[in-house]
Design a protein around this motif. Structure first.
Motif, PDB file in Angstrom:
ATOM      1  N   HIS A  14       0.913  -1.232  -0.117  1.00  0.00           N
ATOM      2  CA  HIS A  14       0.005  -0.332  -0.019  1.00  0.00           C
ATOM      3  C   HIS A  14       0.466   0.936  -0.166  1.00  0.00           C
ATOM      4  O   HIS A  14       0.140   2.231   0.117  1.00  0.00           O
ATOM      5  N   LYS A  15       2.273   1.097   0.318  1.00  0.00           N
ATOM      6  CA  LYS A  15       3.308   3.037  -0.378  1.00  0.00           C
ATOM      7  C   LYS A  15       4.590   2.035  -0.574  1.00  0.00           C
ATOM      8  O   LYS A  15       4.963   0.793  -0.764  1.00  0.00           O
ATOM      9  N   TRP A  16       4.787   3.022  -1.552  1.00  0.00           N
ATOM     10  CA  TRP A  16       6.127   2.606  -2.666  1.00  0.00           C
ATOM     11  C   TRP A  16       7.280   4.022  -1.200  1.00  0.00           C
ATOM     12  O   TRP A  16       7.363   4.942  -1.058  1.00  0.00           O
ATOM     13  N   THR A  17       8.405   2.866  -1.467  1.00  0.00           N
ATOM     14  CA  THR A  17       9.539   3.828  -0.523  1.00  0.00           C
ATOM     15  C   THR A  17      10.472   3.990  -1.232  1.00  0.00           C
ATOM     16  O   THR A  17      10.577   3.698  -2.389  1.00  0.00           O
ATOM     17  N   ASP A  18      11.574   4.575  -1.183  1.00  0.00           N
ATOM     18  CA  ASP A  18      12.678   4.839  -1.993  1.00  0.00           C
ATOM     19  C   ASP A  18      13.660   3.408  -2.657  1.00  0.00           C
ATOM     20  O   ASP A  18      14.120   3.661  -3.624  1.00  0.00           O
ATOM     21  N   VAL A  53       6.064  -0.642   1.792  1.00  0.00           N
ATOM     22  CA  VAL A  53       4.938  -0.948   2.820  1.00  0.00           C
ATOM     23  C   VAL A  53       4.615  -1.715   2.463  1.00  0.00           C
ATOM     24  O   VAL A  53       3.181  -1.942   1.490  1.00  0.00           O
ATOM     25  N   ALA A  54       4.257  -3.541   3.097  1.00  0.00           N
ATOM     26  CA  ALA A  54       3.260  -4.216   2.845  1.00  0.00           C
ATOM     27  C   ALA A  54       2.580  -4.712   3.954  1.00  0.00           C
ATOM     28  O   ALA A  54       3.091  -4.438   5.181  1.00  0.00           O
ATOM     29  N   GLU A 101      16.573  -8.465  -0.327  1.00  0.00           N
ATOM     30  CA  GLU A 101      15.591  -7.977   0.499  1.00  0.00           C
ATOM     31  C   GLU A 101      16.544  -7.741   1.786  1.00  0.00           C
ATOM     32  O   GLU A 101      16.510  -8.623   1.984  1.00  0.00           O
ATOM     33  N   VAL A 102      16.515  -6.520   2.289  1.00  0.00           N
ATOM     34  CA  VAL A 102      15.589  -6.357   3.732  1.00  0.00           C
ATOM     35  C   VAL A 102      14.821  -5.617   4.145  1.00  0.00           C
ATOM     36  O   VAL A 102      13.589  -5.496   4.143  1.00  0.00           O
ATOM     37  N   ILE A 103      14.170  -6.267   5.654  1.00  0.00           N
ATOM     38  CA  ILE A 103      13.291  -5.894   6.387  1.00  0.00           C
ATOM     39  C   ILE A 103      13.297  -4.565   7.229  1.00  0.00           C
ATOM     40  O   ILE A 103      14.342  -4.817   7.957  1.00  0.00           O
ATOM     41  N   ILE A 142       4.743  -4.699   7.697  1.00  0.00           N
ATOM     42  CA  ILE A 142       6.076  -4.773   6.877  1.00  0.00           C
ATOM     43  C   ILE A 142       7.121  -4.232   5.950  1.00  0.00           C
ATOM     44  O   ILE A 142       6.294  -3.787   5.097  1.00  0.00           O
ATOM     45  N   MET A 143       7.978  -3.348   6.024  1.00  0.00           N
ATOM     46  CA  MET A 143       8.494  -2.568   5.481  1.00  0.00           C
ATOM     47  C   MET A 143       9.942  -3.116   4.463  1.00  0.00           C
ATOM     48  O   MET A 143      10.852  -3.442   5.800  1.00  0.00           O
ATOM     49  N   VAL A 144       9.730  -3.375   3.717  1.00  0.00           N
ATOM     50  CA  VAL A 144      10.805  -4.206   2.327  1.00  0.00           C
ATOM     51  C   VAL A 144      11.594  -3.173   1.874  1.00  0.00           C
ATOM     52  O   VAL A 144      11.426  -2.135   0.959  1.00  0.00           O
ATOM     53  N   GLY A 145      13.315  -3.301   1.785  1.00  0.00           N
ATOM     54  CA  GLY A 145      13.767  -2.449   1.529  1.00  0.00           C
ATOM     55  C   GLY A 145      15.097  -3.204   0.407  1.00  0.00           C
ATOM     56  O   GLY A 145      15.724  -4.373   0.472  1.00  0.00           O
ATOM     57  N   ASN A 146      15.957  -2.015   0.444  1.00  0.00           N
ATOM     58  CA  ASN A 146      17.672  -2.913  -0.462  1.00  0.00           C
ATOM     59  C   ASN A 146      17.618  -3.100  -1.744  1.00  0.00           C
ATOM     60  O   ASN A 146      17.950  -4.494  -2.159  1.00  0.00           O
TER      61      ASN A 146
END
Length: 474
Positions: A74-78, A82-83, A111-113, A182-186
């Motif tokens: 429901h949200k994109w990050t740099d 975010v799911a 990916e990382v959390i 959960i915020m997923v990045g990298n």
């Protein structure tokens, strides 16, 4: 295995089950007239049931039951997204008990959390390559567990924090799901990420097999009092189904029977859940009269009293009274486990008598829809703060819960002949209990049964049924 699942064997098994099922429904098979036939029926019934469950990995009494895992972005990050992850239990009578669920997967890339709320990863992993901000978890295959209800408010999110416990859908639907953020990045470049791989679910032990995560239509929700629809950017889903063959090496419960009209008590089948060791010094079970210090010295957390059936749970069905317009049953569940309590237990009973008005005195109960079964299905569970916890046994007595059930009579079907008053099938916490063979059921005294078909009449009718079924199928 090719032999078991071949069309020829499947046809033969289905044909056998249809024949004996129609024969039973027609009232032509009675245990006191055809004991060898009823034993054969029970054998093929169990055989076909085992094959169908093993092949299809679903419960025939709850064919649509599953646990669905949904990832709603429901949200994109740099560098990611975010799911909201939701675990929904659609099983009618199989719940997730203490110690709760554990959800795992494997990341497709690196990916990382970064952060989580409403749940947490059990291990952080090696995050030494991140200098400015340390992720919540850097593991390639994280395992996620639920927070307890006493978690700090800043760590909670909506519909979270039940300690991993999920109620059965038919019992408390509002407690049958749990969610976390959960915020997923990298993520590399401008990609929006890849679906996680190899989803696993422990609930709390093994038994669940999850399908690959797939793209589905984005989840839509209502806001402003239902006047506006909003949808997430992306939705992934996986369906997890349960197989008792993966979860349990042996059955976990058995059924015993008794009646007011017979002194005979039909006990659980011998070795229903395994056979006890003849060696008196064995620690596989606790013998009667032994000190409970033997339990602590064994180091086991799941050990039962020594019995002929060796089951942790015994369900006893007692036909108590027969009135003019009603009949009464006493249902008792006994816990032979010396170290384990069963919280929020439930029991499912398949019996044609539940098609009539039924009153249950000490349990909650509801009727479940039936598809493809002639007999009705009733679900029972404990009353909160009264008997919703089935306590473990001790050296003085068994843990047990009991209720009486008053059932109305249908004059066209009710009979005490041929074991009609006994259940066709019983489940405890979603596990199929071992039933005694029909030729061991308590019988009416001599002279009290009605006239039945002779052996030639029976086989002539069975032959006619065979010809009819073959004509339809072929």
């Amino acid at each position: 295995m090719e032999l078991i699942f071949s069309p020829t064997w499947a046809f033969a098994l289905k044909l056998t089950l249809l024949l004996v099922g129609m024969s039973s429904l027609s009232g032509i098979i009675y245990t006191d007239t055809f004991p060898f036939v009823t034993s054969l029926i029970m054998f093929f019934n169990k055989l076909f049931y085992s094959f169908s469950v093993f092949a299809d990995c679903y419960d025939p009494l709850d064919p649509n039951g599953n646990i669905t895992i949904t990832f709603d972005t429901h949200k994109w990050t740099d560098d990611g997204y975010v799911a909201r992850v939701t675990i929904q239990n659609y099983y009618q009578y199989r719940h997730v008990e203490k110690q709760g669920w554990k959800l795992g997967w494997t990341w497709a890339k690196d990916e990382v959390i970064w952060s989580m709320s409403g749940a947490f990863a059990t291990q952080q992993g090696n995050c030494s390559s991140f200098i400015v901000q340390t992720p919540h978890s850097c593991l390639k295959n994280p395992v996620i567990v639920d927070l307890e209800p006493t978690a700090a408010p800043e760590n909670m999110t909506e519909d979270c924090c039940h300690g991993g416990i999920l109620s059965a859908w038919a019992i408390i639907p509002s407690n049958s799901f749990s969610s976390f953020e959960i915020m997923v990045g990298n993520l590399e470049g401008n990609t929006h990420g890849n679906k996680p791989l190899n989803l696993t679910l422990m609930a709390p032990g093994p038994g669940y097999t999850c399908s690959p995560i797939e793209d589905t239509d984005p989840t839509v929700s209502l806001v402003i009092g239902g006047r506006r629809e909003i949808q997430v950017f992306r939705t992934w889903k996986s369906t997890c189904t349960y197989s008792t063959f993966l979860s349990n090496k042996v059955p976990v419960c058995c059924v015993s029977l008794s009646t007011f009209y017979s002194p005979t008590i039909t006990t659980c089948p011998q070795c229903s859940c395994g056979c006890r060791d003849a060696n008196p010094s064995t620690d596989s079970c606790i013998r009667e009269g032994s000190s409970l210090s033997q339990l602590s010295s064994s180091g086991k957390l799941d050990i039962v009293q020594c019995t002929d059936h060796m089951c942790p749970i015994r369900v006893h069905w007692h036909v108590k009274n027969n009135y003019m317009s009603h009949w009464r049953v006493k249902l008792t569940i006994s816990n032979y486990n010396l170290a384990k309590n069963y919280s929020d237990w439930n029991i499912l009973v398949q019996h044609p008598g539940f098609s009539q008005n039924t009153t249950t005195y000490s349990f909650n109960s509801t009727a479940l829809p039936t598809v493809g079964f002639a007999d009705e299905i009733a679900l029972f569970w404990g009353v909160t703060f009264y008997n919703n916890e089935l306590l473990h046994a001790d050296d003085k007595k068994l843990g047990s819960v009991t209720t009486e059930i008053l059932l109305g009579k249908d004059s066209n079907s009710f009979t005490l002949n041929g074991g009609w008053a006994f259940p066709r099938r019983i489940y405890f916490n979603g596990e199929n209990c071992e039933m005694p063979l029909p030729d061991t059921y308590p019988m009416l005294p001599n002279g009290s049964s009605t006239q039945k078909l002779t052996h030639p009449q029976f086989f002539l009718l069975l032959l006619c049924l065979t010809v009819k079924v073959l004509a339809i199928w072929l």
